[in-house]
Design a protein around this motif. Structure first.
Motif, PDB file in Angstrom:
ATOM      1  N   UNK A 151      -2.884  -4.965  -9.661  1.00 51.39           N
ATOM      2  CA  UNK A 151      -2.246  -5.983  -8.824  1.00 51.39           C
ATOM      3  C   UNK A 151      -2.869  -6.005  -7.427  1.00 51.39           C
ATOM      4  N   UNK A 152      -3.148  -4.821  -6.876  1.00 49.71           N
ATOM      5  CA  UNK A 152      -3.727  -4.738  -5.539  1.00 49.71           C
ATOM      6  C   UNK A 152      -5.197  -5.178  -5.527  1.00 49.71           C
ATOM      7  N   UNK A 153      -5.940  -4.810  -6.547  1.00 47.81           N
ATOM      8  CA  UNK A 153      -7.374  -5.112  -6.565  1.00 47.81           C
ATOM      9  C   UNK A 153      -7.694  -6.543  -6.984  1.00 47.81           C
ATOM     10  N   UNK A 154      -6.786  -7.227  -7.645  1.00 46.04           N
ATOM     11  CA  UNK A 154      -7.077  -8.588  -8.111  1.00 46.04           C
ATOM     12  C   UNK A 154      -6.722  -9.666  -7.082  1.00 46.04           C
ATOM     13  N   UNK A 155      -6.371  -9.285  -5.867  1.00 42.39           N
ATOM     14  CA  UNK A 155      -6.057 -10.265  -4.830  1.00 42.39           C
ATOM     15  C   UNK A 155      -7.324 -11.038  -4.493  1.00 42.39           C
ATOM     16  N   UNK A 191       0.824  -1.214   0.000  1.00 41.06           N
ATOM     17  CA  UNK A 191       0.000   0.000   0.000  1.00 41.06           C
ATOM     18  C   UNK A 191       0.861   1.268   0.000  1.00 41.06           C
ATOM     19  N   UNK A 192       1.932   1.360   0.825  1.00 46.38           N
ATOM     20  CA  UNK A 192       2.777   2.569   0.719  1.00 46.38           C
ATOM     21  C   UNK A 192       3.371   2.765  -0.676  1.00 46.38           C
ATOM     22  N   UNK A 193       3.741   1.678  -1.349  1.00 47.75           N
ATOM     23  CA  UNK A 193       4.278   1.786  -2.711  1.00 47.75           C
ATOM     24  C   UNK A 193       3.205   2.323  -3.652  1.00 47.75           C
ATOM     25  N   UNK A 234      -9.542 -14.298   0.740  1.00 52.86           N
ATOM     26  CA  UNK A 234      -8.934 -15.403   1.473  1.00 52.86           C
ATOM     27  C   UNK A 234      -7.418 -15.356   1.461  1.00 52.86           C
ATOM     28  N   UNK A 235      -6.836 -14.603   0.548  1.00 58.08           N
ATOM     29  CA  UNK A 235      -5.378 -14.461   0.523  1.00 58.08           C
ATOM     30  C   UNK A 235      -4.951 -13.409   1.545  1.00 58.08           C
ATOM     31  N   UNK A 236      -3.712 -13.498   1.971  1.00 54.43           N
ATOM     32  CA  UNK A 236      -3.180 -12.553   2.952  1.00 54.43           C
ATOM     33  C   UNK A 236      -2.872 -11.201   2.337  1.00 54.43           C
ATOM     34  N   UNK A 237      -2.700 -11.149   1.056  1.00 51.29           N
ATOM     35  CA  UNK A 237      -2.377  -9.906   0.359  1.00 51.29           C
ATOM     36  C   UNK A 237      -1.879 -10.233  -1.036  1.00 51.29           C
ATOM     37  N   UNK A 238      -1.175  -9.287  -1.634  1.00 49.77           N
ATOM     38  CA  UNK A 238      -0.626  -9.506  -2.970  1.00 49.77           C
ATOM     39  C   UNK A 238       0.328 -10.686  -2.944  1.00 49.77           C
ATOM     40  N   UNK A 262       2.486   6.075  -2.783  1.00 47.38           N
ATOM     41  CA  UNK A 262       3.580   6.955  -3.222  1.00 47.38           C
ATOM     42  C   UNK A 262       3.523   7.183  -4.727  1.00 47.38           C
ATOM     43  N   UNK A 263       3.236   6.136  -5.477  1.00 51.97           N
ATOM     44  CA  UNK A 263       3.167   6.299  -6.925  1.00 51.97           C
ATOM     45  C   UNK A 263       1.929   7.100  -7.333  1.00 51.97           C
ATOM     46  N   UNK A 264       0.802   6.856  -6.690  1.00 53.64           N
ATOM     47  CA  UNK A 264      -0.412   7.599  -7.030  1.00 53.64           C
ATOM     48  C   UNK A 264      -0.281   9.076  -6.666  1.00 53.64           C
ATOM     49  N   UNK A 265       0.367   9.390  -5.552  1.00 56.63           N
ATOM     50  CA  UNK A 265       0.587  10.791  -5.177  1.00 56.63           C
ATOM     51  C   UNK A 265       1.469  11.475  -6.212  1.00 56.63           C
ATOM     52  N   UNK A 266       2.510  10.776  -6.649  1.00 62.41           N
ATOM     53  CA  UNK A 266       3.396  11.334  -7.674  1.00 62.41           C
ATOM     54  C   UNK A 266       2.621  11.592  -8.966  1.00 62.41           C
ATOM     55  N   UNK A 267       1.783  10.659  -9.365  1.00 61.74           N
ATOM     56  CA  UNK A 267       0.976  10.837 -10.580  1.00 61.74           C
ATOM     57  C   UNK A 267       0.011  12.008 -10.422  1.00 61.74           C
TER      58      UNK A 267
END
Length: 169
Positions: free
Chosen positions: A100-104, A65-67, A107-111, A70-75
């Motif tokens: 990548x984040x939304x297609x998790x 999420x921080x990655x 039941x998974x722990x994350x990406x 950070x990229x969305x703020x830059x954009x």
């Protein structure tokens, strides 16, 4: 005769805003470069069995999420300040990170999921994505550095020396 370049308040504010945008983009991209180096090192530690899957995925999921933020703020900064070409350059990676984040799956722990990271070549895929992201940020780091330097050279013009008084001694 010396000519002085005088900027009114509007021009001075624009100069500092432009400079601030490029300096922020350099710091943001530099931080993301370090983060992706950390991703590559952590994934290679998992590949070499220095870490177990649970430790690796916990470490990497902490920074997803921080990655992304950070990229969305830059954009967003590029969009709001009128740097549309830089915004368009950052858009494909922003879309990839969001996807990548939304297609998790539920039941998974994350990406990065410890139960699935060794299945279906996901480790190689994650490693490939990290290296591609590293190359992307490295290229754009130098693009932002070039933009900053050209902006500073354009706005802070150095007066040409007057050689009329030079005696040659």
């Amino acid at each position: 005769m010396e000519e002085e370049v005088v900027l009114d308040q509007g021009d001075a504010a624009a100069v500092t805003l432009e400079s601030a945008v490029f300096v922020f983009s350099l710091f943001d991209t530099g931080a993301l470069l370090f983060l992706l180096v950390y991703y590559v090192i952590t994934l290679s530690d998992l590949e070499c069995d220095y870490l177990n899957a649970q430790q690796c995925c916990d470490r990497l999921n902490l920074w997803v999420i921080p990655k992304l933020v950070a990229h969305l703020i830059l954009s967003l900064v590029f969009l709001l300040t009128g740097h549309y070409y830089l915004f368009l350059g950052s858009l494909p990676l922003a879309a990839f990170l969001l996807r990548e984040y939304l297609k998790v799956p539920t039941g998974n722990f994350g990406v990065y999921d410890p139960t699935e990271i060794h299945r279906l070549g996901q480790l190689k895929t994650h490693m490939r994505d990290a290296v591609i992201g590293l190359a992307y940020y490295l290229v754009f780091f130098f693009i932002y550095l070039y933009c900053l330097l050209t902006h500073l050279l354009r706005t802070n013009q150095v007066p040409k020396p007057d050689y009329a008084d030079d005696t040659g001694l």
